[in-house]
Design a protein around this motif. Structure first.
Motif, PDB file in Angstrom:
ATOM      1  N   ASN A  86       5.495  11.052  -2.471  1.00  0.00           N
ATOM      2  CA  ASN A  86       6.260   9.851  -2.806  1.00  0.00           C
ATOM      3  C   ASN A  86       6.210   8.829  -1.675  1.00  0.00           C
ATOM      4  O   ASN A  86       6.086   7.622  -1.917  1.00  0.00           O
ATOM      5  CB  ASN A  86       7.716  10.223  -3.107  1.00  0.00           C
ATOM      6  N   ASP A  87       6.310   9.304  -0.436  1.00  0.00           N
ATOM      7  CA  ASP A  87       6.234   8.401   0.714  1.00  0.00           C
ATOM      8  C   ASP A  87       4.853   7.757   0.815  1.00  0.00           C
ATOM      9  O   ASP A  87       4.732   6.566   1.115  1.00  0.00           O
ATOM     10  CB  ASP A  87       6.556   9.166   2.000  1.00  0.00           C
ATOM     11  N   VAL A  88       3.824   8.543   0.561  1.00  0.00           N
ATOM     12  CA  VAL A  88       2.463   8.015   0.608  1.00  0.00           C
ATOM     13  C   VAL A  88       2.253   6.984  -0.499  1.00  0.00           C
ATOM     14  O   VAL A  88       1.576   5.968  -0.301  1.00  0.00           O
ATOM     15  CB  VAL A  88       1.441   9.165   0.486  1.00  0.00           C
ATOM     16  N   ASN A  89       2.834   7.224  -1.645  1.00  0.00           N
ATOM     17  CA  ASN A  89       2.688   6.284  -2.756  1.00  0.00           C
ATOM     18  C   ASN A  89       3.267   4.917  -2.397  1.00  0.00           C
ATOM     19  O   ASN A  89       2.726   3.880  -2.790  1.00  0.00           O
ATOM     20  CB  ASN A  89       3.385   6.838  -3.999  1.00  0.00           C
ATOM     21  N   ASP A  90       4.358   4.902  -1.641  1.00  0.00           N
ATOM     22  CA  ASP A  90       4.934   3.631  -1.187  1.00  0.00           C
ATOM     23  C   ASP A  90       3.943   2.879  -0.300  1.00  0.00           C
ATOM     24  O   ASP A  90       3.843   1.648  -0.377  1.00  0.00           O
ATOM     25  CB  ASP A  90       6.228   3.885  -0.413  1.00  0.00           C
ATOM     26  N   VAL A  91       3.213   3.612   0.533  1.00  0.00           N
ATOM     27  CA  VAL A  91       2.235   2.980   1.425  1.00  0.00           C
ATOM     28  C   VAL A  91       1.044   2.448   0.632  1.00  0.00           C
ATOM     29  O   VAL A  91       0.478   1.400   0.972  1.00  0.00           O
ATOM     30  CB  VAL A  91       1.772   3.970   2.513  1.00  0.00           C
ATOM     31  N   ILE A  92       0.652   3.155  -0.419  1.00  0.00           N
ATOM     32  CA  ILE A  92      -0.467   2.688  -1.251  1.00  0.00           C
ATOM     33  C   ILE A  92      -0.166   1.297  -1.798  1.00  0.00           C
ATOM     34  O   ILE A  92      -1.037   0.411  -1.818  1.00  0.00           O
ATOM     35  CB  ILE A  92      -0.727   3.673  -2.409  1.00  0.00           C
ATOM     36  N   ILE A  93       1.059   1.079  -2.234  1.00  0.00           N
ATOM     37  CA  ILE A  93       1.451  -0.230  -2.769  1.00  0.00           C
ATOM     38  C   ILE A  93       1.297  -1.311  -1.706  1.00  0.00           C
ATOM     39  O   ILE A  93       0.797  -2.414  -1.970  1.00  0.00           O
ATOM     40  CB  ILE A  93       2.901  -0.173  -3.286  1.00  0.00           C
ATOM     41  N   ILE A  94       1.702  -0.993  -0.481  1.00  0.00           N
ATOM     42  CA  ILE A  94       1.581  -1.956   0.622  1.00  0.00           C
ATOM     43  C   ILE A  94       0.120  -2.231   0.938  1.00  0.00           C
ATOM     44  O   ILE A  94      -0.291  -3.376   1.158  1.00  0.00           O
ATOM     45  CB  ILE A  94       2.317  -1.434   1.870  1.00  0.00           C
ATOM     46  N   LEU A  95      -0.694  -1.187   0.952  1.00  0.00           N
ATOM     47  CA  LEU A  95      -2.116  -1.347   1.265  1.00  0.00           C
ATOM     48  C   LEU A  95      -2.833  -2.181   0.217  1.00  0.00           C
ATOM     49  O   LEU A  95      -3.751  -2.948   0.542  1.00  0.00           O
ATOM     50  CB  LEU A  95      -2.779   0.026   1.400  1.00  0.00           C
ATOM     51  N   SER A 116       3.498  -5.860   9.063  1.00  0.00           N
ATOM     52  CA  SER A 116       4.765  -5.363   9.617  1.00  0.00           C
ATOM     53  C   SER A 116       5.384  -4.311   8.697  1.00  0.00           C
ATOM     54  O   SER A 116       5.888  -3.280   9.162  1.00  0.00           O
ATOM     55  CB  SER A 116       5.728  -6.534   9.803  1.00  0.00           C
ATOM     56  N   ASN A 117       5.329  -4.561   7.406  1.00  0.00           N
ATOM     57  CA  ASN A 117       5.842  -3.596   6.433  1.00  0.00           C
ATOM     58  C   ASN A 117       5.050  -2.291   6.479  1.00  0.00           C
ATOM     59  O   ASN A 117       5.610  -1.194   6.415  1.00  0.00           O
ATOM     60  CB  ASN A 117       5.773  -4.211   5.028  1.00  0.00           C
ATOM     61  N   LEU A 118       3.736  -2.415   6.614  1.00  0.00           N
ATOM     62  CA  LEU A 118       2.866  -1.238   6.723  1.00  0.00           C
ATOM     63  C   LEU A 118       3.217  -0.423   7.968  1.00  0.00           C
ATOM     64  O   LEU A 118       3.363   0.806   7.903  1.00  0.00           O
ATOM     65  CB  LEU A 118       1.405  -1.671   6.769  1.00  0.00           C
ATOM     66  N   ILE A 119       3.360  -1.095   9.092  1.00  0.00           N
ATOM     67  CA  ILE A 119       3.666  -0.413  10.352  1.00  0.00           C
ATOM     68  C   ILE A 119       4.987   0.349  10.253  1.00  0.00           C
ATOM     69  O   ILE A 119       5.091   1.501  10.696  1.00  0.00           O
ATOM     70  CB  ILE A 119       3.706  -1.429  11.518  1.00  0.00           C
ATOM     71  N   ASP A 120       5.993  -0.277   9.655  1.00  0.00           N
ATOM     72  CA  ASP A 120       7.307   0.373   9.517  1.00  0.00           C
ATOM     73  C   ASP A 120       7.215   1.630   8.664  1.00  0.00           C
ATOM     74  O   ASP A 120       7.797   2.670   9.002  1.00  0.00           O
ATOM     75  CB  ASP A 120       8.315  -0.603   8.906  1.00  0.00           C
ATOM     76  N   ASN A 121       6.504   1.550   7.536  1.00  0.00           N
ATOM     77  CA  ASN A 121       6.387   2.699   6.633  1.00  0.00           C
ATOM     78  C   ASN A 121       5.582   3.831   7.261  1.00  0.00           C
ATOM     79  O   ASN A 121       5.922   5.001   7.107  1.00  0.00           O
ATOM     80  CB  ASN A 121       5.756   2.262   5.305  1.00  0.00           C
ATOM     81  N   VAL A 122       4.517   3.491   7.959  1.00  0.00           N
ATOM     82  CA  VAL A 122       3.699   4.522   8.595  1.00  0.00           C
ATOM     83  C   VAL A 122       4.464   5.173   9.744  1.00  0.00           C
ATOM     84  O   VAL A 122       4.363   6.386   9.962  1.00  0.00           O
ATOM     85  CB  VAL A 122       2.360   3.938   9.083  1.00  0.00           C
ATOM     86  N   GLU A 123       5.238   4.387  10.459  1.00  0.00           N
ATOM     87  CA  GLU A 123       6.044   4.954  11.550  1.00  0.00           C
ATOM     88  C   GLU A 123       7.070   5.944  10.994  1.00  0.00           C
ATOM     89  O   GLU A 123       7.327   6.993  11.606  1.00  0.00           O
ATOM     90  CB  GLU A 123       6.753   3.836  12.314  1.00  0.00           C
ATOM     91  N   TYR A 124       7.626   5.607   9.845  1.00  0.00           N
ATOM     92  CA  TYR A 124       8.569   6.526   9.207  1.00  0.00           C
ATOM     93  C   TYR A 124       7.871   7.840   8.853  1.00  0.00           C
ATOM     94  O   TYR A 124       8.394   8.927   9.117  1.00  0.00           O
ATOM     95  CB  TYR A 124       9.157   5.893   7.951  1.00  0.00           C
ATOM     96  N   ILE A 125       6.689   7.742   8.258  1.00  0.00           N
ATOM     97  CA  ILE A 125       5.929   8.945   7.894  1.00  0.00           C
ATOM     98  C   ILE A 125       5.560   9.748   9.144  1.00  0.00           C
ATOM     99  O   ILE A 125       5.642  10.977   9.155  1.00  0.00           O
ATOM    100  CB  ILE A 125       4.666   8.559   7.098  1.00  0.00           C
ATOM    101  N   LYS A 126       5.183   9.051  10.195  1.00  0.00           N
ATOM    102  CA  LYS A 126       4.818   9.716  11.442  1.00  0.00           C
ATOM    103  C   LYS A 126       5.987  10.534  11.992  1.00  0.00           C
ATOM    104  O   LYS A 126       5.822  11.704  12.372  1.00  0.00           O
ATOM    105  CB  LYS A 126       4.374   8.674  12.470  1.00  0.00           C
ATOM    106  N   GLN A 127       7.156   9.940  12.048  1.00  0.00           N
ATOM    107  CA  GLN A 127       8.329  10.633  12.579  1.00  0.00           C
ATOM    108  C   GLN A 127       8.813  11.738  11.635  1.00  0.00           C
ATOM    109  O   GLN A 127       9.280  12.785  12.084  1.00  0.00           O
ATOM    110  CB  GLN A 127       9.462   9.631  12.830  1.00  0.00           C
ATOM    111  N   GLU A 128       8.699  11.503  10.356  1.00  0.00           N
ATOM    112  CA  GLU A 128       9.202  12.454   9.370  1.00  0.00           C
ATOM    113  C   GLU A 128       8.367  13.729   9.307  1.00  0.00           C
ATOM    114  O   GLU A 128       8.888  14.820   9.090  1.00  0.00           O
ATOM    115  CB  GLU A 128       9.227  11.782   7.980  1.00  0.00           C
ATOM    116  N   TYR A 129       7.043  13.606   9.524  1.00  0.00           N
ATOM    117  CA  TYR A 129       6.154  14.752   9.295  1.00  0.00           C
ATOM    118  C   TYR A 129       5.375  15.205  10.534  1.00  0.00           C
ATOM    119  O   TYR A 129       4.503  16.048  10.425  1.00  0.00           O
ATOM    120  CB  TYR A 129       5.160  14.405   8.175  1.00  0.00           C
ATOM    121  N   ALA A 150      -4.248  -2.246  12.151  1.00  0.00           N
ATOM    122  CA  ALA A 150      -3.610  -3.413  11.532  1.00  0.00           C
ATOM    123  C   ALA A 150      -2.748  -4.158  12.537  1.00  0.00           C
ATOM    124  O   ALA A 150      -2.740  -5.395  12.581  1.00  0.00           O
ATOM    125  CB  ALA A 150      -2.770  -2.967  10.336  1.00  0.00           C
ATOM    126  N   ARG A 151      -2.024  -3.412  13.389  1.00  0.00           N
ATOM    127  CA  ARG A 151      -1.208  -4.034  14.427  1.00  0.00           C
ATOM    128  C   ARG A 151      -2.086  -4.828  15.407  1.00  0.00           C
ATOM    129  O   ARG A 151      -1.775  -5.977  15.751  1.00  0.00           O
ATOM    130  CB  ARG A 151      -0.424  -2.974  15.187  1.00  0.00           C
TER     131      ARG A 151
END
Length: 203
Positions: A86-95, A116-129, A150-151
């Motif tokens: 589900n988290d990855v699916n959110d990133v697909i939409i941003i990409l 910026s939105n991409l960076i925030d979502n990926v950082e969340y995934i990084k910390q979560e997993y 991207a940054r």
């Protein structure tokens, strides 16, 4: 006197006959109720024996192929509705928004907002997993790499606009040339496309 004798006679008769039951033979009624006993016996018996039921179940129910690696991996272990998916699916939409932005040469404000939105979502995934099995996934590591790229591209594009007024375009010190920017944008677009493909084909 006759009355007294009659009373005494009745009293003696009552004492003699008290507790006495029926004397004689009863009629044989078993034959009359034999059909009821037969019906009751038929209703109480199971239509199949235990052995017959086991044999039928064995023929109808296929055992779970737990020795089949594909079955175990796909049916038992995999859950396409897990939190990671589900988290990855959110990133697909941003990409996909970022890909459209790059393909249509949108302005820097929209580009930076999506990044910026991409960076925030990926950082969340990084910390979560980061301490979980998902951190070994290709998709996880690809997202972290893409987020950093991207940054870097967004910073390069922003700094290029800031310095173009002060550094001559022809100066050898000017790294923010249009060619360098286009090269970074093209490389980012390529990696965005590849990452979208990877994320959409998670196993």
């Amino acid at each position: 006197m006759k009355k007294i004798l009659t009373v005494i006679l009745l009293y003696i008769t009552a004492i003699v006959t008290t507790g006495a039951g029926y004397v004689g033979t009863l009629p044989n009624v078993e034959a009359e109720f034999e059909y009821l006993k037969k019906q009751s016996s038929e209703n109480a018996s199971a239509p199949y024996s235990v052995e017959e039921l086991d044999k039928q179940n064995e023929n109808q129910l296929r055992p779970i192929p737990r020795d089949n690696d594909n079955y175990v991996d796909i049916i038992i272990k995999k859950d396409k509705t897990t939190k990671y998916y589900n988290d990855v699916n959110d990133v697909i939409i941003i990409l996909e928004k970022l890909r459209k932005c790059l393909n249509t040469n949108q302005n820097i404000q929209l580009f930076n907002a999506i990044v910026s939105n991409l960076i925030d979502n990926v950082e969340y995934i990084k910390q979560e997993y980061k301490d979980k099995p998902e951190s070994n996934y290709l998709s996880y590591n690809r997202l972290i790499t893409l987020s950093a790229q991207a940054r870097d591209t967004a910073n390069f594009r922003t700094q290029g606009l800031a310095y173009e007024k002060y550094i001559p375009y022809t100066s050898s010190k000017n790294i923010y040339t249009k060619e360098n920017l286009n090269s970074k944008l093209e490389s980012l677009l390529t990696n965005v496309n590849e990452t979208i493909f990877i994320l959409k084909n998670l196993e």
